[in-house]
Design a protein around this motif. Structure first.
Motif, PDB file in Angstrom:
ATOM      1  N   LEU A 140      21.676  40.065  34.591  1.00 37.45           N
ATOM      2  CA  LEU A 140      21.783  39.241  35.579  1.00 37.45           C
ATOM      3  C   LEU A 140      21.258  37.902  33.895  1.00 37.45           C
ATOM      4  O   LEU A 140      20.311  37.883  33.478  1.00 37.45           O
ATOM      5  CB  LEU A 140      20.961  39.563  36.202  1.00 37.45           C
ATOM      6  CG  LEU A 140      21.081  38.756  37.063  1.00 37.45           C
ATOM      7  CD1 LEU A 140      21.752  37.799  38.630  1.00 37.45           C
ATOM      8  CD2 LEU A 140      19.014  38.848  38.070  1.00 37.45           C
ATOM      9  N   ARG A 141      21.454  37.090  34.180  1.00 38.33           N
ATOM     10  CA  ARG A 141      21.317  35.516  33.867  1.00 38.33           C
ATOM     11  C   ARG A 141      20.293  34.644  34.649  1.00 38.33           C
ATOM     12  O   ARG A 141      20.692  34.208  35.979  1.00 38.33           O
ATOM     13  CB  ARG A 141      22.278  34.864  33.221  1.00 38.33           C
ATOM     14  CG  ARG A 141      22.767  34.904  32.073  1.00 38.33           C
ATOM     15  CD  ARG A 141      23.152  34.509  30.906  1.00 38.33           C
ATOM     16  NE  ARG A 141      24.526  33.960  31.354  1.00 38.33           N
ATOM     17  CZ  ARG A 141      25.507  32.446  31.322  1.00 38.33           C
ATOM     18  NH1 ARG A 141      25.313  32.314  29.441  1.00 38.33           N
ATOM     19  NH2 ARG A 141      26.138  31.711  31.633  1.00 38.33           N
ATOM     20  N   HIS A 142      19.129  34.398  34.532  1.00 37.82           N
ATOM     21  CA  HIS A 142      17.644  33.586  35.446  1.00 37.82           C
ATOM     22  C   HIS A 142      17.102  32.811  34.400  1.00 37.82           C
ATOM     23  O   HIS A 142      16.864  33.482  33.464  1.00 37.82           O
ATOM     24  CB  HIS A 142      17.203  34.355  35.928  1.00 37.82           C
ATOM     25  CG  HIS A 142      16.780  33.901  37.233  1.00 37.82           C
ATOM     26  ND1 HIS A 142      17.348  33.760  38.149  1.00 37.82           N
ATOM     27  CD2 HIS A 142      16.040  33.513  37.749  1.00 37.82           C
ATOM     28  CE1 HIS A 142      17.612  32.891  39.087  1.00 37.82           C
ATOM     29  NE2 HIS A 142      15.747  33.192  38.999  1.00 37.82           N
ATOM     30  N   PRO A 143      17.009  31.889  34.684  1.00 40.98           N
ATOM     31  CA  PRO A 143      15.887  30.582  34.180  1.00 40.98           C
ATOM     32  C   PRO A 143      14.482  30.876  33.874  1.00 40.98           C
ATOM     33  O   PRO A 143      14.596  31.695  35.297  1.00 40.98           O
ATOM     34  CB  PRO A 143      15.895  29.199  34.955  1.00 40.98           C
ATOM     35  CG  PRO A 143      16.715  29.492  36.219  1.00 40.98           C
ATOM     36  CD  PRO A 143      17.673  30.780  35.958  1.00 40.98           C
ATOM     37  N   HIS A 202       9.848  27.245  28.877  1.00 37.95           N
ATOM     38  CA  HIS A 202      11.261  26.996  29.598  1.00 37.95           C
ATOM     39  C   HIS A 202      12.580  27.692  28.398  1.00 37.95           C
ATOM     40  O   HIS A 202      12.924  27.257  27.673  1.00 37.95           O
ATOM     41  CB  HIS A 202      12.550  26.168  30.049  1.00 37.95           C
ATOM     42  CG  HIS A 202      11.084  24.859  30.929  1.00 37.95           C
ATOM     43  ND1 HIS A 202      11.063  25.185  32.114  1.00 37.95           N
ATOM     44  CD2 HIS A 202       9.834  24.324  30.564  1.00 37.95           C
ATOM     45  CE1 HIS A 202      10.336  24.227  32.671  1.00 37.95           C
ATOM     46  NE2 HIS A 202       9.823  23.901  31.912  1.00 37.95           N
ATOM     47  N   THR A 203      13.370  28.683  29.318  1.00 37.78           N
ATOM     48  CA  THR A 203      14.204  29.556  28.526  1.00 37.78           C
ATOM     49  C   THR A 203      14.817  30.419  29.003  1.00 37.78           C
ATOM     50  O   THR A 203      15.364  29.579  30.470  1.00 37.78           O
ATOM     51  CB  THR A 203      13.970  29.852  27.417  1.00 37.78           C
ATOM     52  OG1 THR A 203      14.981  30.944  26.444  1.00 37.78           O
ATOM     53  CG2 THR A 203      13.040  31.406  28.328  1.00 37.78           C
ATOM     54  N   VAL A 204      16.040  30.786  29.220  1.00 38.63           N
ATOM     55  CA  VAL A 204      17.315  31.902  29.650  1.00 38.63           C
ATOM     56  C   VAL A 204      17.322  32.708  29.731  1.00 38.63           C
ATOM     57  O   VAL A 204      17.488  33.234  28.148  1.00 38.63           O
ATOM     58  CB  VAL A 204      18.785  31.105  29.885  1.00 38.63           C
ATOM     59  CG1 VAL A 204      19.451  31.611  30.807  1.00 38.63           C
ATOM     60  CG2 VAL A 204      18.817  29.270  30.159  1.00 38.63           C
ATOM     61  N   PRO A 214      16.079  33.341  24.209  1.00 37.72           N
ATOM     62  CA  PRO A 214      15.853  33.057  22.902  1.00 37.72           C
ATOM     63  C   PRO A 214      14.126  32.117  23.170  1.00 37.72           C
ATOM     64  O   PRO A 214      14.386  31.741  24.471  1.00 37.72           O
ATOM     65  CB  PRO A 214      16.900  32.311  22.816  1.00 37.72           C
ATOM     66  CG  PRO A 214      17.449  31.757  24.096  1.00 37.72           C
ATOM     67  CD  PRO A 214      16.848  33.042  25.384  1.00 37.72           C
ATOM     68  N   GLU A 256      14.949  35.493  19.080  1.00 42.68           N
ATOM     69  CA  GLU A 256      15.599  36.447  20.273  1.00 42.68           C
ATOM     70  C   GLU A 256      14.474  36.995  20.412  1.00 42.68           C
ATOM     71  O   GLU A 256      13.621  37.864  19.808  1.00 42.68           O
ATOM     72  CB  GLU A 256      16.596  36.671  19.728  1.00 42.68           C
ATOM     73  CG  GLU A 256      18.175  36.412  19.653  1.00 42.68           C
ATOM     74  CD  GLU A 256      18.149  35.959  21.097  1.00 42.68           C
ATOM     75  OE1 GLU A 256      18.862  34.396  21.699  1.00 42.68           O
ATOM     76  OE2 GLU A 256      18.376  36.669  21.852  1.00 42.68           O
TER      77      GLU A 256
END
Lengths: 275, 275, 275, 275
Positions: free
Chosen positions: D39-42, D54-56, D116, D135
């Motif tokens: 699941l991708r989320h900021p 701020h990253t994802v 990242p 990473e």
């Protein structure tokens, strides 16, 4: 080892062919695994009585390095792969592993191969034949004084959601899932079939997937999946139920990743057992 | 440029800080694009009137190099990204492109950004809100004397097979598909919305996908997809039908890759138009 | 095509085996390319007079679909791959392409294969032999009435930075680079060697890379690269200089991506030519 | 759960909103981990006293499922991510983990984030500032009754081969390497800095890498790497030497993968320690 850049240019004969790797190391830190990673090489893989499968493997080859040795000999790993002749199988891999330990003068090691493997399957109704591709990973490694093998197969299958079926007036969301089934066993165990493990994974899915399906087959797999809904939890439990009584395995792990058709993320489950 | 290794050590002051890149080149071959590739950098992206989206972009930045110049100045590309302040949008990107051409003293160039973008969506029945992630690619490039923009959005959706539905007594195979919709337009065109393009892609799928669905929503999307079967050909045609009359685009391409739930390969289609 | 879910269950005999794909389409939108993507299949590839190379290819197979036809026949693409027997070469691929057009009743198409290819190389001083792996991509496609081939080879090489060498008292940063060389030509052109193209790419690098190097070889490649520094611009220009006079190619593109050892991004350049 | 397709169409009211997941399971197989993957989320990540980044992130969220429960509640995982507000840090992550166990009514779990992360670095001579990307992976998981954290950082660096330097009259092959440093510690341990771990990895390389380098910097990093040759074995030993006395870590692993500039495969080493 002290290197003087001036000397390198002005008196190259003094240092040529120094074996830096063989010099002593004083940090007193043993290295668990050192070697080469990501070497691609064509192989022939034989699975039990099946036909030889020409494929391309990616090798990772590592040995343990004692605290007092500065470096391993990287080129010897490549030589072992280059000299390897004939088909590779689950039964022959421990021999390749021992060759690696001997050539690298090592007591422990880790040898892994990953490759696509192909099985000819018949479509369920028409019987038309086509190849299916599966990812295989074979690992031989030291565990204390023992040599353990791990065989992992990745089998794509169809999963159909029981909840979606139960709550919807018609239809049910389904998707491709990737089942990873890995089993651990002693090097001396009876030979184990890659195709056998793939068969176990496929038989417990909502439906198998195929390279080639005619319309009569497409009707069959659609209805078969609808008749056989499985959560990601069901997939891993039903496969684990088949493996848990098998005396050949010291350990196993059954994973499924379902690439959900209604989300942009996956559902995932794993059952792991160690005896 | 002839370099003598002996001199490098013995007389370093002679050659220090030579600007090798600025020397003349005699091969008479212009380079179409040269620069940096794969630079990751955090950005704020603003889509029209939408909220600013903090995300991480991967930059490719290239310029054309005339035949008589030996090399470009790689560090200047990085400086441009480092100095870039404030939000990036489709409207501001041509300015960044011109800055790149100026700083690199170039007549032509190619500037590409790829990043995940997030839109808050409401589930179709329960209305629960969650973010969906989409891949975006923005390219500004020279085409002769013109500056062209390309905006590509990748929208995951559900596709349900009409053939499977028609021939089966119940059920229908469905899967996640990835629709890539890219549109080309002049730098001076009216601002174009990323969310607008995503909306076009999603509205023509068998069903949209969501981050968060409650049971009432899962029933809805299951039935919606079953009521709205689409081949990969239908997906790209129905989206193309919406785009082909839009005067804002000089060109467009609509792709869909369906990760078939009954196979281990994809179905794929693309419609491309240039005015 | 209107399907009633009630009918599907209550009167399946009415609609079974409907050929939905063959029905008429009224949207008046032709599809540029439709078919299957990402099919893996073992192949034997023969390069000119070289030994046959057993490898695993990934196929993309597409045809153009006229505006009035609803869908293509996906299973036929798989049948073509399954029935393909014997070795594939640059010379035989147009035949496979024509088979695809015939079977799919199509006027235009696009057939692409990607696979790892292996060449036995001798180390530069010791002469020890080992395999090197290269990615190959072959595309046959319609361009109007013509059939064009594109052959792309990806050759990993060493690049050493001339600026770093010139400004430093000793040493020079170097790294692995990936050169992609693609050439376009008519289907009827004289056969072209994959190994020949790889040789062109490797000969213009700072140095070639090898699977297996002994210490005498490592000394050689280190000094060879230091004696032969090249910017990413030099790599693509020097290869382009070799290709530009060759009458066999209608077009070519020379790319290099240098995985910079002093940065976490790449340097990149491309020279493209169309006659 | 027996579902009759006929009923599904003819009497949907009977089964609507059945909670299939909550029904009993009779296979007697507990599931080690089940949940959502990819699941991708900021997010906003804060590292100690550093500025918020701020990253994802990509989330994997799993819980253990007792043998007697049929399925977990997938949507709750998403809700937890959606409701998470404010910055995430190593210190706050155990709280998110406990929220997950509570909401899923689970005793054990596994929560992983990958993203990242960016640190502003000054070039070594010119002092010009630019961001470097790394990473990061953070894992919180149950280990019996304990909650363990693992923090892994991936730092790209330069490695320069001591053997190549020693045996060559001039030059030395070097390349980008990726160091993965992971440390395990108790949830209650003093907060640990991501930047601190990255600093350890970078300080023991032949040289650090940077986003932006001017010519004076390029001279510096070239000479620094040449003055500081390290085998892959040296990299992991020198980092391990720094970590092994640190009482904050229950365990650590130091890996390096060197993308050899003279081969198409990597050199690799790992040192692992458990207290």
């Amino acid at each position: 080892l002290q290197l003087n850049p001036g000397n390198l240019v002005n008196a190259p004969e003094k240092h040529l062919m120094v074996d830096v790797q063989a010099s002593a190391d004083h940090r007193n830190i043993a290295i668990n695994r050192v070697g080469i990673k990501g070497l691609r090489h064509p192989i022939i893989f034989t699975d039990g009585n099946g036909p030889p499968c020409h494929t391309v493997a990616t090798f990772d080859m590592y040995v343990g390095l004692p605290a007092e040795v500065k470096g391993t000999h990287m080129s010897r790993f490549i030589e072992i792969v280059e000299r390897q002749a004939g088909a590779i199988s689950v039964a022959t891999l421990p021999g390749l592993f021992r060759t690696m330990l001997d050539r690298l003068e090592a007591n422990t090691g880790h040898l892994a191969l990953r490759f696509p493997f192909f099985i000819e399957k018949a479509a369920p109704v028409s019987g038309v034949r086509s190849l299916m591709d599966y990812e295989i990973e074979l690992v031989v490694r030291s565990h204390g004084q023992e040599v353990l093998l791990t065989l992992a197969v990745k089998a794509p299958v169809t999963s159909l959601c029981p909840c979606s079926k139960a709550i919807s007036a018609y239809g049910a969301h389904n998707q491709r899932s990737l089942i990873t089934l890995s089993v651990g066993f002693d090097a001396g165990s009876p030979a184990l079939g890659v195709a056998e493990l793939i068969g176990i994974a496929e038989s417990e899915a909502s439906c198998e997937v195929y390279g080639l399906l005619k319309r009569v087959d497409e009707k069959h797999v659609t209805e078969r999946a609808y008749d056989n809904p499985k959560f990601v939890e069901d997939l891993v439990r039903d496969i684990a139920a088949k493996l848990q009584g098998d005396p050949r395995f010291q350990s196993f792990a059954v994973e499924s990743e379902n690439f959900e058709s209604i989300h942009n993320h996956s559902a995932y489950a794993v059952v792991e057992k160690n005896r």
